[in-house]
Scaffold this motif. Structure first.
Motif, PDB file in Angstrom:
ATOM      1  N   LYS A  11       0.852  -1.184   0.000  1.00 51.00           N
ATOM      2  CA  LYS A  11       0.000   0.000   0.000  1.00 51.00           C
ATOM      3  C   LYS A  11       0.891   1.238   0.000  1.00 51.00           C
ATOM      4  CE  LYS A  11      -4.050  -1.878   2.276  1.00 51.00           C
ATOM      5  NZ  LYS A  11      -4.723  -2.058   1.035  1.00 51.00           N
ATOM      6  N   ILE A  12       0.486   2.251  -0.752  1.00 49.66           N
ATOM      7  CA  ILE A  12       1.237   3.502  -0.778  1.00 49.66           C
ATOM      8  C   ILE A  12       0.273   4.669  -0.613  1.00 49.66           C
ATOM      9  CG2 ILE A  12       3.115   2.625  -2.218  1.00 49.66           C
ATOM     10  CD1 ILE A  12       1.266   4.879  -4.132  1.00 49.66           C
ATOM     11  N   GLY A  13       0.811   5.768  -0.128  1.00 52.53           N
ATOM     12  CA  GLY A  13       0.032   6.998  -0.038  1.00 52.53           C
ATOM     13  C   GLY A  13       0.177   7.792  -1.317  1.00 52.53           C
ATOM     14  N   ASN A  14      -0.433   8.962  -1.352  1.00 52.37           N
ATOM     15  CA  ASN A  14      -0.289   9.835  -2.517  1.00 52.37           C
ATOM     16  C   ASN A  14       1.173  10.233  -2.686  1.00 52.37           C
ATOM     17  OD1 ASN A  14      -3.038   9.775  -2.905  1.00 52.37           O
ATOM     18  ND2 ASN A  14      -3.394  11.660  -1.789  1.00 52.37           N
ATOM     19  N   ILE A  15       1.606  10.309  -3.927  1.00 48.72           N
ATOM     20  CA  ILE A  15       2.986  10.704  -4.221  1.00 48.72           C
ATOM     21  C   ILE A  15       2.947  11.818  -5.255  1.00 48.72           C
ATOM     22  CG2 ILE A  15       5.192   9.976  -5.223  1.00 48.72           C
ATOM     23  CD1 ILE A  15       4.597   7.159  -4.258  1.00 48.72           C
ATOM     24  N   ARG A  16       3.668  12.906  -4.977  1.00 51.27           N
ATOM     25  CA  ARG A  16       3.846  13.977  -5.957  1.00 51.27           C
ATOM     26  C   ARG A  16       5.241  13.824  -6.541  1.00 51.27           C
ATOM     27  NH1 ARG A  16       1.776  19.786  -5.051  1.00 51.27           N
ATOM     28  NH2 ARG A  16       0.073  18.708  -6.041  1.00 51.27           N
ATOM     29  N   LEU A  17       5.293  13.708  -7.857  1.00 55.68           N
ATOM     30  CA  LEU A  17       6.570  13.575  -8.554  1.00 55.68           C
ATOM     31  C   LEU A  17       6.874  14.861  -9.299  1.00 55.68           C
ATOM     32  CD1 LEU A  17       6.199  10.096 -10.308  1.00 55.68           C
ATOM     33  CD2 LEU A  17       7.427  10.605  -8.211  1.00 55.68           C
ATOM     34  N   VAL A  18       8.125  15.285  -9.264  1.00 57.90           N
ATOM     35  CA  VAL A  18       8.621  16.316 -10.168  1.00 57.90           C
ATOM     36  C   VAL A  18       9.292  15.563 -11.293  1.00 57.90           C
ATOM     37  CG1 VAL A  18      10.305  18.162 -10.465  1.00 57.90           C
ATOM     38  CG2 VAL A  18       8.983  18.028  -8.367  1.00 57.90           C
ATOM     39  N   HIS A  19       8.955  15.911 -12.514  1.00 61.37           N
ATOM     40  CA  HIS A  19       9.591  15.186 -13.607  1.00 61.37           C
ATOM     41  C   HIS A  19      10.116  16.139 -14.659  1.00 61.37           C
ATOM     42  CE1 HIS A  19       6.211  15.457 -16.480  1.00 61.37           C
ATOM     43  NE2 HIS A  19       5.440  15.358 -15.413  1.00 61.37           N
ATOM     44  N   GLY A  20      11.057  15.612 -15.424  1.00 64.10           N
ATOM     45  CA  GLY A  20      11.712  16.405 -16.450  1.00 64.10           C
ATOM     46  C   GLY A  20      11.482  15.818 -17.821  1.00 64.10           C
ATOM     47  N   ALA A  21      12.493  15.903 -18.620  1.00 63.99           N
ATOM     48  CA  ALA A  21      12.422  15.452 -20.012  1.00 63.99           C
ATOM     49  C   ALA A  21      12.309  13.934 -20.085  1.00 63.99           C
ATOM     50  CB  ALA A  21      13.676  15.905 -20.754  1.00 63.99           C
ATOM     51  N   THR A  22      11.794  13.460 -21.206  1.00 62.81           N
ATOM     52  CA  THR A  22      11.735  12.020 -21.428  1.00 62.81           C
ATOM     53  C   THR A  22      13.051  11.549 -22.027  1.00 62.81           C
ATOM     54  OG1 THR A  22      10.772  12.317 -23.630  1.00 62.81           O
ATOM     55  CG2 THR A  22       9.230  12.020 -21.792  1.00 62.81           C
ATOM     56  N   HIS A  23      13.398  10.294 -21.754  1.00 60.29           N
ATOM     57  CA  HIS A  23      14.646   9.711 -22.235  1.00 60.29           C
ATOM     58  C   HIS A  23      14.406   8.291 -22.701  1.00 60.29           C
ATOM     59  CE1 HIS A  23      17.055  13.020 -20.773  1.00 60.29           C
ATOM     60  NE2 HIS A  23      16.388  12.947 -19.632  1.00 60.29           N
ATOM     61  N   LYS A  24      15.256   7.840 -23.599  1.00 59.28           N
ATOM     62  CA  LYS A  24      15.226   6.458 -24.057  1.00 59.28           C
ATOM     63  C   LYS A  24      16.404   5.664 -23.505  1.00 59.28           C
ATOM     64  CE  LYS A  24      12.910   7.443 -28.400  1.00 59.28           C
ATOM     65  NZ  LYS A  24      12.960   7.348 -29.859  1.00 59.28           N
ATOM     66  N   GLU A  25      17.512   6.346 -23.206  1.00 63.83           N
ATOM     67  CA  GLU A  25      18.738   5.667 -22.807  1.00 63.83           C
ATOM     68  C   GLU A  25      18.867   5.609 -21.295  1.00 63.83           C
ATOM     69  OE1 GLU A  25      22.231   6.988 -24.777  1.00 63.83           O
ATOM     70  OE2 GLU A  25      21.287   6.946 -26.740  1.00 63.83           O
ATOM     71  N   LEU A  26      19.230   4.421 -20.798  1.00 61.62           N
ATOM     72  CA  LEU A  26      19.386   4.231 -19.361  1.00 61.62           C
ATOM     73  C   LEU A  26      20.486   5.106 -18.775  1.00 61.62           C
ATOM     74  CD1 LEU A  26      18.820   0.411 -19.233  1.00 61.62           C
ATOM     75  CD2 LEU A  26      17.602   2.086 -17.853  1.00 61.62           C
ATOM     76  N   GLY A  27      21.506   5.394 -19.554  1.00 57.59           N
ATOM     77  CA  GLY A  27      22.617   6.201 -19.065  1.00 57.59           C
ATOM     78  C   GLY A  27      22.218   7.605 -18.659  1.00 57.59           C
ATOM     79  N   ARG A  28      21.098   8.099 -19.139  1.00 50.65           N
ATOM     80  CA  ARG A  28      20.649   9.463 -18.840  1.00 50.65           C
ATOM     81  C   ARG A  28      19.838   9.565 -17.551  1.00 50.65           C
ATOM     82  NH1 ARG A  28      20.492  13.386 -22.923  1.00 50.65           N
ATOM     83  NH2 ARG A  28      20.111  14.583 -21.050  1.00 50.65           N
ATOM     84  N   ILE A  29      19.457   8.434 -16.972  1.00 48.97           N
ATOM     85  CA  ILE A  29      18.568   8.444 -15.807  1.00 48.97           C
ATOM     86  C   ILE A  29      19.168   9.235 -14.650  1.00 48.97           C
ATOM     87  CG2 ILE A  29      17.548   7.011 -13.988  1.00 48.97           C
ATOM     88  CD1 ILE A  29      17.337   4.796 -16.087  1.00 48.97           C
ATOM     89  N   PHE A  30      20.354   8.885 -14.229  1.00 46.08           N
ATOM     90  CA  PHE A  30      20.921   9.499 -13.033  1.00 46.08           C
ATOM     91  C   PHE A  30      21.334  10.945 -13.279  1.00 46.08           C
ATOM     92  CE2 PHE A  30      21.364   4.954 -12.152  1.00 46.08           C
ATOM     93  CZ  PHE A  30      20.704   4.904 -10.936  1.00 46.08           C
ATOM     94  N   SER A  31      21.780  11.259 -14.494  1.00 47.56           N
ATOM     95  CA  SER A  31      22.118  12.657 -14.778  1.00 47.56           C
ATOM     96  C   SER A  31      20.858  13.516 -14.789  1.00 47.56           C
ATOM     97  CB  SER A  31      22.894  12.788 -16.089  1.00 47.56           C
ATOM     98  OG  SER A  31      22.123  12.370 -17.180  1.00 47.56           O
ATOM     99  N   GLU A  32      19.757  12.998 -15.323  1.00 47.89           N
ATOM    100  CA  GLU A  32      18.489  13.735 -15.298  1.00 47.89           C
ATOM    101  C   GLU A  32      17.986  13.890 -13.866  1.00 47.89           C
ATOM    102  OE1 GLU A  32      15.093  15.806 -16.635  1.00 47.89           O
ATOM    103  OE2 GLU A  32      16.994  15.401 -17.597  1.00 47.89           O
TER     104      GLU A  32
END
Length: 142
Positions: A11-32
């Motif tokens: 079970k989880i509570g409400n979560i607010r996410l801040v998000h940025g650009a979309t990516h296809k490459e896994l290498g960009r995840i941590f830099s984003e």
């Protein structure tokens, strides 16, 4: 998809996410994620809800799968350049996968294809006592 014996429901509570650009490459995840975190704390009184990243499925104009990197927060964003997305509370179907699986692929879609995960699922990368854990999860809203 049959997730087998490793499937958990939490079970989880409400979560607010801040998000940025979309990516296809896994290498960009941590830099984003690092870029988003620096933008979030700059001029905002924000607390990070968890030490986690969420990768949500998106589609670009050519109908290729792309992934939105989301950071869970507590509070409201004042920076107009940042976009938030609210995830509602509910039950989550969750399966942990090894971090090495994340390192095997260049594109996130390759990981989703290999695991047989459909677009209703998202990845959650969590820091736990200095180690990273990776889950693929699906909201089971009532």
């Amino acid at each position: 998809m049959d997730l087998g014996k490793d499937k958990n429901i939490r079970k989880i509570g409400n979560i607010r996410l801040v998000h940025g650009a979309t990516h296809k490459e896994l290498g960009r995840i941590f830099s984003e994620a690092a870029h988003l975190m620096s933008e979030i704390v700059h001029g905002n009184l924000i607390h990070f809800k968890y030490d986690e990243l969420y990768l949500l499925v998106s589609r670009d104009e050519e109908q290729d799968l792309e992934y939105i990197v989301g950071i869970p927060i507590i509070g409201n964003i004042q920076n107009k350049n940042l976009i938030t997305k609210d995830l509602n509370s509910g039950d989550i179907e969750s399966v942990e996968i090894g971090l090495e699986k994340l390192r095997e692929y260049k594109k996130i879609s390759e990981l989703f294809n290999d695991l047989g995960i459909d677009e209703d699922y998202f990845l959650r990368i969590s820091s736990h006592e200095g180690d990273y854990q990776v889950f693929y999860e699906k909201y089971l809203l009532h």
